[in-house]
Design a protein around this motif. Structure first.
Motif, short mmCIF file in Angstrom:
data_model
loop_
_atom_site.label_atom_id
_atom_site.label_comp_id
_atom_site.label_asym_id
_atom_site.label_seq_id
_atom_site.Cartn_x
_atom_site.Cartn_y
_atom_site.Cartn_z
N GLN A 60 -9.61 50.88 -1.23
CA GLN A 60 -8.18 50.61 -1.20
C GLN A 60 -7.46 51.56 -2.14
N SER A 61 -6.22 51.84 -1.80
CA SER A 61 -5.40 52.64 -2.70
C SER A 61 -4.78 51.71 -3.74
N HIS A 62 -4.23 52.30 -4.77
CA HIS A 62 -3.63 51.52 -5.86
C HIS A 62 -2.26 52.08 -6.18
N HIS A 63 -1.36 52.01 -5.20
CA HIS A 63 -0.01 52.52 -5.40
C HIS A 63 0.81 51.53 -6.22
N PRO A 64 1.60 52.04 -7.15
CA PRO A 64 2.53 51.16 -7.86
C PRO A 64 3.51 50.53 -6.86
N GLU A 65 4.03 49.37 -7.21
CA GLU A 65 4.95 48.66 -6.30
C GLU A 65 6.15 49.52 -5.91
N ARG A 66 6.69 50.31 -6.84
CA ARG A 66 7.86 51.14 -6.52
C ARG A 66 7.51 52.18 -5.46
N VAL A 67 6.28 52.71 -5.50
CA VAL A 67 5.86 53.70 -4.50
C VAL A 67 5.69 53.01 -3.15
N LYS A 68 5.07 51.83 -3.15
CA LYS A 68 4.91 51.09 -1.89
C LYS A 68 6.27 50.76 -1.28
N LYS A 69 7.22 50.37 -2.13
CA LYS A 69 8.56 50.05 -1.63
C LYS A 69 9.22 51.29 -1.04
N ASP A 70 9.09 52.43 -1.73
CA ASP A 70 9.65 53.69 -1.24
C ASP A 70 9.02 54.08 0.10
N LEU A 71 7.70 53.99 0.19
CA LEU A 71 7.01 54.35 1.43
C LEU A 71 7.42 53.42 2.57
N THR A 72 7.52 52.14 2.28
CA THR A 72 7.92 51.17 3.29
C THR A 72 9.34 51.45 3.78
N THR A 73 10.24 51.76 2.85
CA THR A 73 11.62 52.10 3.22
C THR A 73 11.64 53.34 4.11
N ARG A 74 10.89 54.35 3.73
CA ARG A 74 10.84 55.58 4.53
C ARG A 74 10.28 55.30 5.92
N LEU A 75 9.20 54.52 5.99
CA LEU A 75 8.59 54.21 7.28
C LEU A 75 9.51 53.36 8.15
N ASN A 76 10.25 52.45 7.55
CA ASN A 76 11.23 51.67 8.32
C ASN A 76 12.30 52.58 8.91
N ARG A 77 12.74 53.57 8.11
CA ARG A 77 13.74 54.52 8.60
C ARG A 77 13.16 55.34 9.75
N ILE A 78 11.91 55.76 9.61
CA ILE A 78 11.25 56.54 10.67
C ILE A 78 11.11 55.70 11.93
N GLU A 79 10.77 54.44 11.76
CA GLU A 79 10.67 53.54 12.90
C GLU A 79 12.00 53.46 13.64
N ALA A 132 13.42 66.10 12.93
CA ALA A 132 13.81 65.35 11.72
C ALA A 132 12.82 64.23 11.44
N THR A 133 12.35 63.58 12.48
CA THR A 133 11.38 62.50 12.32
C THR A 133 10.05 63.04 11.83
N GLN A 134 9.61 64.17 12.37
CA GLN A 134 8.36 64.78 11.92
C GLN A 134 8.46 65.18 10.45
N SER A 135 9.61 65.69 10.05
CA SER A 135 9.83 66.05 8.66
C SER A 135 9.74 64.82 7.76
N ALA A 136 10.30 63.72 8.22
CA ALA A 136 10.24 62.47 7.45
C ALA A 136 8.79 61.98 7.33
N LEU A 137 8.03 62.09 8.41
CA LEU A 137 6.61 61.72 8.36
C LEU A 137 5.84 62.62 7.39
N ASN A 138 6.16 63.90 7.42
CA ASN A 138 5.50 64.83 6.49
C ASN A 138 5.80 64.47 5.04
N ILE A 174 3.77 62.33 -0.21
CA ILE A 174 3.75 61.31 -1.26
C ILE A 174 2.37 60.67 -1.35
N LEU A 175 1.81 60.34 -0.19
CA LEU A 175 0.48 59.74 -0.17
C LEU A 175 -0.58 60.70 -0.68
N LEU A 176 -0.49 61.96 -0.30
CA LEU A 176 -1.46 62.95 -0.76
C LEU A 176 -1.39 63.13 -2.27
#
Length: 110
Positions: free
Chosen positions: A20-39, A64-70, A75-77
């Motif tokens: 499992q990864s161990h992302h801080p909550e703020r990073v998880k929140k940021d990633l979730t926000t970005r993924l919701n926007r991409i969705e 634009a969507t591909q750029s957002a995914l990148n 961030i994950l990398l």
């Protein structure tokens, strides 16, 4: 007692895939926000296709969507390198470098 989702996944897969990864909550929140926007962008593109919007406009939105995914992948990398890879190297697990090379190759195919 019922198995948790993680335990069920670990039973079904090899042990190496149960990490499992161990992302801080703020990073998880940021990633979730970005993924919701991409969705939302993907739903918008689907609507554009259904409405026969001009191809170039759809392609612009796809780009634009591909750029957002990148951006999410970057961030994950970064987190993977600074956390998982460093930790595994400190434990003497050099196989993480081979895994990292494959991961980077996958990202560069895009």
């Amino acid at each position: 007692m019922e198995n948790t989702v993680k335990e069920v996944a670990c039973d079904a897969e090899e042990a190496a895939s149960c990490r499992q990864s161990h992302h801080p909550e703020r990073v998880k929140k940021d990633l979730t926000t970005r993924l919701n926007r991409i969705e939302g962008q993907i739903r918008g593109i689907k609507g554009m296709i259904e409405k026969d919007v001009y191809c170039d406009d759809v392609i612009t939105q796809l780009s634009a969507t591909q750029s957002a995914l990148n951006s999410v992948a970057k961030i994950l990398l970064e987190g993977h390198l600074k956390g998982c890879v460093v930790d595994r190297l400190a434990e003497g697990d050099d196989t993480v470098l081979d895994e990292l090379v494959v991961t980077i190759q996958r990202l560069m195919k895009k």
